[in-house]
Design a protein around this motif. Structure first.
Motif: not given
Length: 404
Positions: A59-60, A94-96, A101-103
């Motif tokens: 992930g970024k 909804g985050h890419e 997302q995990n945060l």
């Protein structure tokens, strides 16, 4: 009192009432409760397991811009009446970026377990600094979380805008130097040796300028790897020292303030950040002495950070803010006068906001002017370098022609 268990995300496969194979995700405290929830929905689960977290580095990277966008989304949803936990659920899923997302899911689970939003954010200091946490805590204590979230979002947006302008102002000159160096290296390594072979049959002394370029070309051909290695190591060492050595960082930031044009932009941006941060925290009801610690870290320059910490110590002894600002010697007279007026009229946050607006606009204009100025400078620098190398190679030919 025992802490409440946190929900976990499970991925599942199963059969619906029509006999079709379906898959999905669900949140539950454990696997058995996840299966029970699926059966309640009319799904016969055949496989249920915890959703694996992304591997390290997948992930970024979460950037400050991601936090800024999240702050605005959360403020918008809260003002629209969406419950806090549900807002995190919507934004997170909804985050890419899986890391983001995990945060957000971790923060949501912490809030669901009974922690305050400020305490939940404080568990992630890498992404939410003391300033952010203090503002959220003030909003929760005052019962005005929606209002404070909007202030935080506005503050983060203006801060990110300021960072982008500074990056643009510094990146442009650096790009000119890098492009000029690369073009010169290509000419010295690939083009000059061709002319050198031609000049060996002349049987005459070469012009001094031409001989100098040929000697330089020979050095680059033989030691290009060492030259690039030294440059790369030097840049790495400077960046490392700036991050790890407070003494070097102070010296470097002080030197940057003395650079023509760039130094003025950095100075005005630091003042803008100081004023914007202090205005936001003061308006949120954070005590001045407590706010100054967070303000120091937000200025972005060690010179202004050290000055702010000295001001905090002076304010703690009872001195007025405008007096402490004068004593540091780093703030312009106009800024100290605006702060003095704000203290006397009881509208310090409004005056600081005006100071921030003024300096942000000045930085914006200076960056635009710098960009316009650098465009012809790029052409001029590249023209001098490339033209100089071409002239050095053709001087012997011109000399031979005049002899003939």
């Amino acid at each position: 009192m025992a802490a409440r268990a946190e929900k976990v995300t499970f991925v599942w496969q199963g059969m619906n009432k029509k006999g079709d194979r379906v898959t999905g995700e669900t949140d539950a405290l454990n696997e058995n409760l996840a299966k029970a929830e699926l059966r309640r929905q009319g799904i016969n689960p055949t496989k249920v397991k915890k959703k694996p977290k992304p591997l390290f580095g997948s992930g970024k990277k979460i950037t400050s811009k991601d936090i800024s966008v999240f702050s605005r989304q959360l403020a918008t949803m809260m003002s629209a009446g969406v419950p806090l936990v549900q807002a995190f659920e919507i934004i997170g899923k909804g985050h890419e970026n899986p890391n983001m997302q995990n945060l957000l899911m971790d923060i949501k689970n912490s809030v669901e377990s009974g922690d305050s939003l400020a305490d939940s954010l404080a568990k992630h200091p890498k992404h939410f600094d003391d300033l952010y946490v203090n503002l959220v805590n003030s909003g929760e204590q005052a019962g005005a979380l929606e209002t404070l979230l909007d202030k935080i979002a506005t503050y983060k947006e203006k801060t990110e805008s300021m960072k982008a302008k500074i990056k643009k102002a510094i990146t442009y000159p650096a790009a000119v130097v890098v492009i000029a160096f690369i073009v010169s290296t290509i000419l010295l390594v690939k083009v000059v040796p061709t002319f050198q072979d031609l000049f060996q049959g002349f049987g005459a002394d070469l012009p001094a300028f031409t001989q100098m370029v040929i000697n330089l070309s020979e050095v680059f051909q033989k030691w290009w790897w060492a030259i690039f290695g030294v440059i790369g190591f030097t840049i790495f060492a400077l960046i490392r020292a700036h991050k790890t050595s407070p003494k070097f960082r102070r010296s470097f930031d002080k030197l940057m303030l003395k650079f023509p044009i760039i130094g003025v932009i950095i100075e005005k941006s630091s003042i803008a950040r100081f004023a914007r941060t202090l205005s936001t925290m003061f308006a949120a009801g954070v005590p001045l002495v407590e706010a100054m610690g967070s303000v120091a870290g937000a200025t972005g320059n060690a010179v202004f950070s050290d000055a702010t910490l000295r001001m905090r110590d002076d304010v703690a002894t009872g001195m007025q803010l405008q007096q402490t600002m004068k004593s540091t010697g780093v703030f312009p007279n106009m800024v100290t006068q605006m702060v003095a007026i704000g203290e006397e009229s009881g509208s310090l946050d409004a005056m600081l906001s005006k100071v921030a607006d003024f300096h942000e606009e000045e930085v914006d204009n200076m960056v635009d002017n710098l960009s316009s100025l650098l465009e012809p400078m790029i052409m001029a620098i590249l023209g001098v370098l490339v033209g100089g190398l071409v002239i050095a190679m053709y001087l012997p030919i011109f000399k031979m022609g005049s002899v003939i």
